[in-house]
Motif scaffolding. Sequence first.
Motif, PDB file in Angstrom:
ATOM      1  N   HIS A 261       0.792  -1.241   0.000  1.00  0.00           N
ATOM      2  CA  HIS A 261       0.000   0.000   0.000  1.00  0.00           C
ATOM      3  C   HIS A 261       0.820   1.285   0.000  1.00  0.00           C
ATOM      4  O   HIS A 261       1.476   1.613   0.984  1.00  0.00           O
ATOM      5  CB  HIS A 261      -0.968   0.032   1.182  1.00  0.00           C
ATOM      6  CG  HIS A 261      -2.035   1.061   1.004  1.00  0.00           C
ATOM      7  ND1 HIS A 261      -3.224   0.801   0.363  1.00  0.00           N
ATOM      8  CD2 HIS A 261      -2.077   2.388   1.312  1.00  0.00           C
ATOM      9  CE1 HIS A 261      -3.951   1.902   0.315  1.00  0.00           C
ATOM     10  NE2 HIS A 261      -3.275   2.888   0.871  1.00  0.00           N
TER      11      HIS A 261
ATOM     12  N   GLU B  92      -8.629   1.685  -3.335  1.00  0.00           N
ATOM     13  CA  GLU B  92      -8.858   1.838  -1.895  1.00  0.00           C
ATOM     14  C   GLU B  92     -10.210   2.491  -1.625  1.00  0.00           C
ATOM     15  O   GLU B  92     -10.320   3.696  -1.453  1.00  0.00           O
ATOM     16  CB  GLU B  92      -7.726   2.665  -1.255  1.00  0.00           C
ATOM     17  CG  GLU B  92      -7.854   2.689   0.261  1.00  0.00           C
ATOM     18  CD  GLU B  92      -6.777   3.507   0.936  1.00  0.00           C
ATOM     19  OE1 GLU B  92      -6.146   4.353   0.269  1.00  0.00           O
ATOM     20  OE2 GLU B  92      -6.566   3.305   2.140  1.00  0.00           O
TER      21      GLU B  92
ATOM     22  N   HIS C  96     -13.254   2.923   2.395  1.00  0.00           N
ATOM     23  CA  HIS C  96     -12.198   3.755   2.986  1.00  0.00           C
ATOM     24  C   HIS C  96     -12.717   4.185   4.357  1.00  0.00           C
ATOM     25  O   HIS C  96     -13.328   3.358   5.047  1.00  0.00           O
ATOM     26  CB  HIS C  96     -11.824   4.930   2.057  1.00  0.00           C
ATOM     27  CG  HIS C  96     -10.621   5.660   2.553  1.00  0.00           C
ATOM     28  ND1 HIS C  96     -10.640   6.978   2.927  1.00  0.00           N
ATOM     29  CD2 HIS C  96      -9.355   5.231   2.800  1.00  0.00           C
ATOM     30  CE1 HIS C  96      -9.441   7.337   3.371  1.00  0.00           C
ATOM     31  NE2 HIS C  96      -8.646   6.291   3.297  1.00  0.00           N
TER      32      HIS C  96
ATOM     33  N   HIS D 227      -9.438  -0.972   6.780  1.00  0.00           N
ATOM     34  CA  HIS D 227     -10.451   0.104   6.892  1.00  0.00           C
ATOM     35  C   HIS D 227     -11.862  -0.378   7.228  1.00  0.00           C
ATOM     36  O   HIS D 227     -12.677   0.420   7.688  1.00  0.00           O
ATOM     37  CB  HIS D 227     -10.549   0.959   5.616  1.00  0.00           C
ATOM     38  CG  HIS D 227      -9.447   1.946   5.449  1.00  0.00           C
ATOM     39  ND1 HIS D 227      -9.340   3.074   6.235  1.00  0.00           N
ATOM     40  CD2 HIS D 227      -8.395   1.986   4.598  1.00  0.00           C
ATOM     41  CE1 HIS D 227      -8.276   3.761   5.860  1.00  0.00           C
ATOM     42  NE2 HIS D 227      -7.672   3.118   4.875  1.00  0.00           N
TER      43      HIS D 227
ATOM     44  N   HIS E 162      -2.991  -2.746   4.616  1.00  0.00           N
ATOM     45  CA  HIS E 162      -2.239  -1.796   5.454  1.00  0.00           C
ATOM     46  C   HIS E 162      -2.969  -1.607   6.784  1.00  0.00           C
ATOM     47  O   HIS E 162      -3.663  -0.632   6.995  1.00  0.00           O
ATOM     48  CB  HIS E 162      -1.977  -0.473   4.716  1.00  0.00           C
ATOM     49  CG  HIS E 162      -3.205   0.268   4.253  1.00  0.00           C
ATOM     50  ND1 HIS E 162      -4.220  -0.326   3.537  1.00  0.00           N
ATOM     51  CD2 HIS E 162      -3.586   1.561   4.397  1.00  0.00           C
ATOM     52  CE1 HIS E 162      -5.159   0.577   3.273  1.00  0.00           C
ATOM     53  NE2 HIS E 162      -4.792   1.726   3.792  1.00  0.00           N
TER      54      HIS E 162
ATOM     55  N   ARG F  89      -9.334   0.570  13.043  1.00  0.00           N
ATOM     56  CA  ARG F  89      -9.008  -0.075  11.770  1.00  0.00           C
ATOM     57  C   ARG F  89      -7.769  -0.975  11.862  1.00  0.00           C
ATOM     58  O   ARG F  89      -7.311  -1.517  10.862  1.00  0.00           O
ATOM     59  CB  ARG F  89      -8.893   0.948  10.646  1.00  0.00           C
ATOM     60  CG  ARG F  89      -7.693   1.848  10.766  1.00  0.00           C
ATOM     61  CD  ARG F  89      -7.589   2.796   9.643  1.00  0.00           C
ATOM     62  NE  ARG F  89      -6.928   2.441   8.399  1.00  0.00           N
ATOM     63  CZ  ARG F  89      -6.080   1.457   8.120  1.00  0.00           C
ATOM     64  NH1 ARG F  89      -5.780   0.545   9.044  1.00  0.00           N
ATOM     65  NH2 ARG F  89      -5.528   1.339   6.943  1.00  0.00           N
TER      66      ARG F  89
ATOM     67  N   ASP G 260       1.916   2.332   3.637  1.00  0.00           N
ATOM     68  CA  ASP G 260       1.143   3.587   3.618  1.00  0.00           C
ATOM     69  C   ASP G 260       2.053   4.793   3.341  1.00  0.00           C
ATOM     70  O   ASP G 260       1.704   5.934   3.666  1.00  0.00           O
ATOM     71  CB  ASP G 260       0.373   3.814   4.931  1.00  0.00           C
ATOM     72  CG  ASP G 260      -1.044   4.328   4.690  1.00  0.00           C
ATOM     73  OD1 ASP G 260      -1.330   4.763   3.561  1.00  0.00           O
ATOM     74  OD2 ASP G 260      -1.853   4.304   5.631  1.00  0.00           O
TER      75      ASP G 260
HETATM   76 ZN   LIG Z   1      -5.800   3.655   3.899  1.00  0.00          ZN
END
Ligand SMILES: [Zn+2]
Length: 412
Positions: A48, A146, A173, A214, A235, A246, A351
């Motif tokens: 990610h 995403e 998301h 997420h 991620h 999350r 990320d």
């Molecule tokens: Zn994200």
Amino acid sequence: MRVEMVRAILTAGLCISAGSFLAAAVTADDILARAKKLHFSSLVVDTHDDTTQRFLNADFDIGVRNASGSVDLPRMQEGGLGAIFFSIWIPSKVTGPEAVTRAHVQIDAVREQVRKHPNDLVLATTAAEIREARKKGKIAALMGVEGGHMINSDLDVLRKFASLGVRYMTLTHSGNDEWADSSTDKAVHNGLTDFGKDVIREMNRLGVIVDISHVSDKTFYDALEVGKAPLIASHSSCRAICDAPRNMTDQMMKDLAAKGGVIQINYHVGFLSQEFRDAEKANPELNKTISAEVTKRCGDNEACQLIEGDRITREYVAQGKLPRVEWTKIIEHIDHAVKVVGADHVGLGSDFDGANMPYGMEDATKLPRITEALLQKGYSEGDIKKILGENTLRVMAEVERVSRELSSPTRK
Ligand SMILES: [Zn+2]
């Protein structure tokens, strides 16, 4: 450097302690050399990255070393990154046909980067293509959407994304979409709707990995139940260490692993460190001030917002307004996840260019540190290779196999 220090101590006549110091130095040097060899002979896969937002800015060039952000070709090469999933991301609040159009613009922007840098980058859509890219000395570029809002509740859009090379989709998301609840919104669907379950089935058929980063816990369990192929959390980090909604609980990680899935650890300080999270919560004004400053610097340019958000957060840390989080926190999360589910179910999902990176993991050049730290902890070379990328490649190959099986005309 270390050898020179030992020599200096010996010259100074500190012979008694020098013996043990020398042994320690030799061991550290040995680990460093082993780590380097292991890291650069492994296929390192990052599931990610938000660098895609920067592709939309005409002045960004992935081919040169940039002073800002975390990812470009020179820094990926220096850090031994072999495959990268560029995220196709727009905020949850953008919906309908506009969401579809903007997703297409980003997919094309990723493909355009590949077209511009044919000697260094190649678009990959399968595990085999990633290995092939490696053989040719190129970095494999992949895409993940995403947020399920970008399909506009239309399976044809999902099919189009898949045909353009998208290989995972994060179901939501930070806000709910029309068919799935997010972990950071008020639940309205009780997980996945019936259409949401159809989305999972179609993703399995198309060979698009179901990504549960997420999503709400209930959405995760619904997706796990419906899915015929392993899932990923592209991620996410461990909730047992940092209580972010999350992040994944130990039980969720076990259930993900039981179906062959992988959690790719996120490096964002707010998902790694409880102390950082508590400090943010204790001072909500701070986030508002940061957001206001970001808007002042960037307007609505999302790439700028992501990069400047990280920069301003660092300024606040330097001023002592937020706690400093070290990169070793990433290792803590990897190690925790490995203790809970084993080395076969953990990977890396940085990320980068979309979050606040800890000190010592500012960019892709720092990735070999992860290998060194895991070796130091006593991890086997085989387990480290799995965490660096082989687990993600295994999931990809399995998702491809399930897709072939589901698409086979002989299927009963
Ligand atoms: Zn994200």
